[in-house]
Design a protein around this motif. Structure first.
Motif, PDB file in Angstrom:
ATOM      1  N   GLY A   1     -62.620  31.935  -8.984  1.00 26.63           N
ATOM      2  CA  GLY A   1     -63.722  31.145  -9.511  1.00 26.63           C
ATOM      3  C   GLY A   1     -63.265  29.818 -10.091  1.00 26.63           C
ATOM      4  O   GLY A   1     -62.075  29.489 -10.109  1.00 26.63           O
ATOM      5  N   ASN A   2     -64.214  29.033 -10.563  1.00 29.05           N
ATOM      6  CA  ASN A   2     -63.948  27.728 -11.181  1.00 29.05           C
ATOM      7  C   ASN A   2     -63.181  26.783 -10.255  1.00 29.05           C
ATOM      8  O   ASN A   2     -62.384  25.961 -10.719  1.00 29.05           O
ATOM      9  CB  ASN A   2     -63.182  27.902 -12.498  1.00 29.05           C
ATOM     10  N   GLY A   3     -63.392  26.921  -8.942  1.00 27.87           N
ATOM     11  CA  GLY A   3     -62.726  26.040  -7.996  1.00 27.87           C
ATOM     12  C   GLY A   3     -61.263  26.344  -7.777  1.00 27.87           C
ATOM     13  O   GLY A   3     -60.563  25.594  -7.086  1.00 27.87           O
ATOM     14  N   ARG A   4     -60.781  27.424  -8.326  1.00 31.83           N
ATOM     15  CA  ARG A   4     -59.367  27.780  -8.216  1.00 31.83           C
ATOM     16  C   ARG A   4     -59.068  28.395  -6.855  1.00 31.83           C
ATOM     17  O   ARG A   4     -59.888  29.115  -6.278  1.00 31.83           O
ATOM     18  CB  ARG A   4     -59.013  28.778  -9.321  1.00 31.83           C
ATOM     19  N   SER A   5     -57.874  28.111  -6.345  1.00 31.49           N
ATOM     20  CA  SER A   5     -57.412  28.734  -5.102  1.00 31.49           C
ATOM     21  C   SER A   5     -56.524  29.923  -5.467  1.00 31.49           C
ATOM     22  O   SER A   5     -55.548  29.779  -6.203  1.00 31.49           O
ATOM     23  CB  SER A   5     -56.617  27.731  -4.256  1.00 31.49           C
ATOM     24  N   LEU A   6     -56.888  31.090  -4.951  1.00 31.00           N
ATOM     25  CA  LEU A   6     -56.144  32.316  -5.230  1.00 31.00           C
ATOM     26  C   LEU A   6     -55.520  32.825  -3.941  1.00 31.00           C
ATOM     27  O   LEU A   6     -56.223  33.036  -2.949  1.00 31.00           O
ATOM     28  CB  LEU A   6     -57.080  33.371  -5.816  1.00 31.00           C
ATOM     29  N   TYR A   7     -54.208  33.011  -3.964  1.00 35.18           N
ATOM     30  CA  TYR A   7     -53.483  33.533  -2.809  1.00 35.18           C
ATOM     31  C   TYR A   7     -52.912  34.903  -3.166  1.00 35.18           C
ATOM     32  O   TYR A   7     -52.072  35.021  -4.055  1.00 35.18           O
ATOM     33  CB  TYR A   7     -52.357  32.585  -2.402  1.00 35.18           C
ATOM     34  N   ILE A   8     -53.413  35.923  -2.473  1.00 41.25           N
ATOM     35  CA  ILE A   8     -52.894  37.275  -2.673  1.00 41.25           C
ATOM     36  C   ILE A   8     -51.843  37.517  -1.601  1.00 41.25           C
ATOM     37  O   ILE A   8     -52.147  37.522  -0.405  1.00 41.25           O
ATOM     38  CB  ILE A   8     -54.002  38.337  -2.563  1.00 41.25           C
ATOM     39  N   GLN A   9     -50.617  37.702  -2.026  1.00 41.77           N
ATOM     40  CA  GLN A   9     -49.509  37.883  -1.090  1.00 41.77           C
ATOM     41  C   GLN A   9     -49.284  39.373  -0.823  1.00 41.77           C
ATOM     42  O   GLN A   9     -49.433  40.203  -1.722  1.00 41.77           O
ATOM     43  CB  GLN A   9     -48.243  37.251  -1.674  1.00 41.77           C
ATOM     44  N   SER A  10     -48.936  39.679   0.396  1.00 46.28           N
ATOM     45  CA  SER A  10     -48.720  41.072   0.766  1.00 46.28           C
ATOM     46  C   SER A  10     -47.623  41.705  -0.087  1.00 46.28           C
ATOM     47  O   SER A  10     -46.653  41.049  -0.472  1.00 46.28           O
ATOM     48  CB  SER A  10     -48.340  41.168   2.247  1.00 46.28           C
ATOM     49  N   ILE A  11     -47.803  42.979  -0.392  1.00 51.77           N
ATOM     50  CA  ILE A  11     -46.732  43.749  -1.019  1.00 51.77           C
ATOM     51  C   ILE A  11     -45.590  43.806  -0.015  1.00 51.77           C
ATOM     52  O   ILE A  11     -45.804  44.119   1.162  1.00 51.77           O
ATOM     53  CB  ILE A  11     -47.197  45.175  -1.353  1.00 51.77           C
ATOM     54  N   LEU A  12     -44.386  43.503  -0.460  1.00 54.38           N
ATOM     55  CA  LEU A  12     -43.253  43.534   0.467  1.00 54.38           C
ATOM     56  C   LEU A  12     -42.933  44.954   0.899  1.00 54.38           C
ATOM     57  O   LEU A  12     -42.890  45.872   0.071  1.00 54.38           O
ATOM     58  CB  LEU A  12     -42.007  42.933  -0.186  1.00 54.38           C
ATOM     59  N   LEU A  13     -42.719  45.123   2.197  1.00 54.10           N
ATOM     60  CA  LEU A  13     -42.139  46.375   2.661  1.00 54.10           C
ATOM     61  C   LEU A  13     -40.733  46.494   2.079  1.00 54.10           C
ATOM     62  O   LEU A  13     -40.118  45.503   1.702  1.00 54.10           O
ATOM     63  CB  LEU A  13     -42.076  46.388   4.189  1.00 54.10           C
ATOM     64  N   THR A  14     -40.224  47.697   1.985  1.00 54.63           N
ATOM     65  CA  THR A  14     -38.893  47.895   1.424  1.00 54.63           C
ATOM     66  C   THR A  14     -37.878  48.177   2.529  1.00 54.63           C
ATOM     67  O   THR A  14     -38.241  48.455   3.675  1.00 54.63           O
ATOM     68  CB  THR A  14     -38.864  49.070   0.428  1.00 54.63           C
ATOM     69  N   GLY A  15     -36.620  48.115   2.144  1.00 53.96           N
ATOM     70  CA  GLY A  15     -35.539  48.518   3.030  1.00 53.96           C
ATOM     71  C   GLY A  15     -34.869  49.762   2.487  1.00 53.96           C
ATOM     72  O   GLY A  15     -33.712  50.043   2.798  1.00 53.96           O
ATOM     73  N   LEU A  16     -35.606  50.522   1.661  1.00 56.67           N
ATOM     74  CA  LEU A  16     -35.058  51.730   1.049  1.00 56.67           C
ATOM     75  C   LEU A  16     -34.859  52.811   2.095  1.00 56.67           C
ATOM     76  O   LEU A  16     -35.498  52.808   3.151  1.00 56.67           O
ATOM     77  CB  LEU A  16     -35.989  52.232  -0.055  1.00 56.67           C
ATOM     78  N   ASP A  17     -33.975  53.755   1.802  1.00 57.48           N
ATOM     79  CA  ASP A  17     -33.685  54.844   2.733  1.00 57.48           C
ATOM     80  C   ASP A  17     -34.962  55.564   3.127  1.00 57.48           C
ATOM     81  O   ASP A  17     -35.785  55.921   2.277  1.00 57.48           O
ATOM     82  CB  ASP A  17     -32.709  55.841   2.095  1.00 57.48           C
ATOM     83  N   GLY A  18     -35.126  55.785   4.405  1.00 59.28           N
ATOM     84  CA  GLY A  18     -36.294  56.482   4.905  1.00 59.28           C
ATOM     85  C   GLY A  18     -37.551  55.626   4.946  1.00 59.28           C
ATOM     86  O   GLY A  18     -38.632  56.112   5.257  1.00 59.28           O
TER      87      GLY A  18
END
Length: 244
Positions: A155-172
């Motif tokens: 709102g209020n003319g603001r630009s909101l960018y929702i970035q993807s949750i990063l995938l992980t490189g964890l085991d499995g």
């Protein structure tokens, strides 16, 4: 006369659309990830700041951000992945940028300090949040919390960018299946909100449905190369003409 707000209407159809996703598939995905070995879980707590030392650092970080009463053109908002970024070093044609990333934060934590971000009066906000919700198995209510965050930041003319949750490189690949489901749901949420744009950061940092080894220090956090690629995305977005 009964008056129903646009926000309530929007919330109702989203609940209908995402009920299976949020309450069923997303919750099931996280709940059914087999826990890692005890030593891995202990290491993960340290990695994401859930141990005692991490919590003390988190409280100090929150104190520092809260004490800053300056205003900024751009705010980077999120958890440790955002906190570790070189955002204040970016050349943004004179625009000021604040790093509001805090290690260990979840959607609940972002909601608790959202007034601090709004007080900074940014015209642009980049948000990445959610991996700690999923790693901790707190998927229940995740979409509702994201909707509240989006409503309170937009709102209020603001630009909101929702970035993807990063995938992980964890085991499995833990918990990448749940992350992919969450990202799809958040992208739909953002598309239904004016001046909200979903940014797929994973496109630049992942391959074969996992975080590339070359961009991460531990399978979860980014190294210099990872941040360089992410920063390039941010720079391109901010450099684009309005409306593009």
């Amino acid at each position: 006369m009964i008056v129903i707000s646009i926000r309530k209407i929007r919330r109702s159809w989203r609940i209908c659309l995402c009920a299976v996703l949020a309450g069923g598939v997303l919750g099931w995905s996280v709940a059914n990830f087999a826990p890692g070995p005890a030593d891995f879980v202990r290491a993960l707590k340290v990695m994401v700041g859930w141990d005692g030392a991490g919590e003390a650092f988190r409280r100090q970080r929150l104190t520092d951000i809260t004490a800053d009463v300056s205003t900024y053109d751009v705010v980077m908002l999120g958890d440790s992945i955002t906190e570790g970024g070189p955002w204040t070093d970016m050349a943004l044609d004179g625009r000021s940028i604040a790093n509001h990333g805090i290690s260990g934060d979840t959607t609940l934590d972002v909601l608790a300090r959202i007034d601090v971000t709004n007080r900074a009066s940014p015209s642009t906000i980049f948000l990445m949040i959610g991996v700690n919700d999923l790693l901790r198995g707190r998927s229940r209510g995740f979409l509702d919390r994201m909707e509240d965050i989006v409503d309170r930041l937009s709102g209020n003319g603001r630009s909101l960018y929702i970035q993807s949750i990063l995938l992980t490189g964890l085991d499995g690949g833990w918990p990448n299946a749940a992350i992919a489901i969450a990202n799809d749901a958040v992208a739909r949420l953002c598309r239904s909100t004016p001046r909200c744009t979903f940014v797929d950061v994973n496109a630049a940092l992942t391959a074969d449905d996992r975080l590339m080894d070359e961009v991460t220090t531990d399978g979860l956090h980014l190294n210099d190369l990872g941040y360089a690629r992410w920063s390039a995305l941010i720079h391109d977005i901010l450099a684009a003409p309005a409306g593009k």
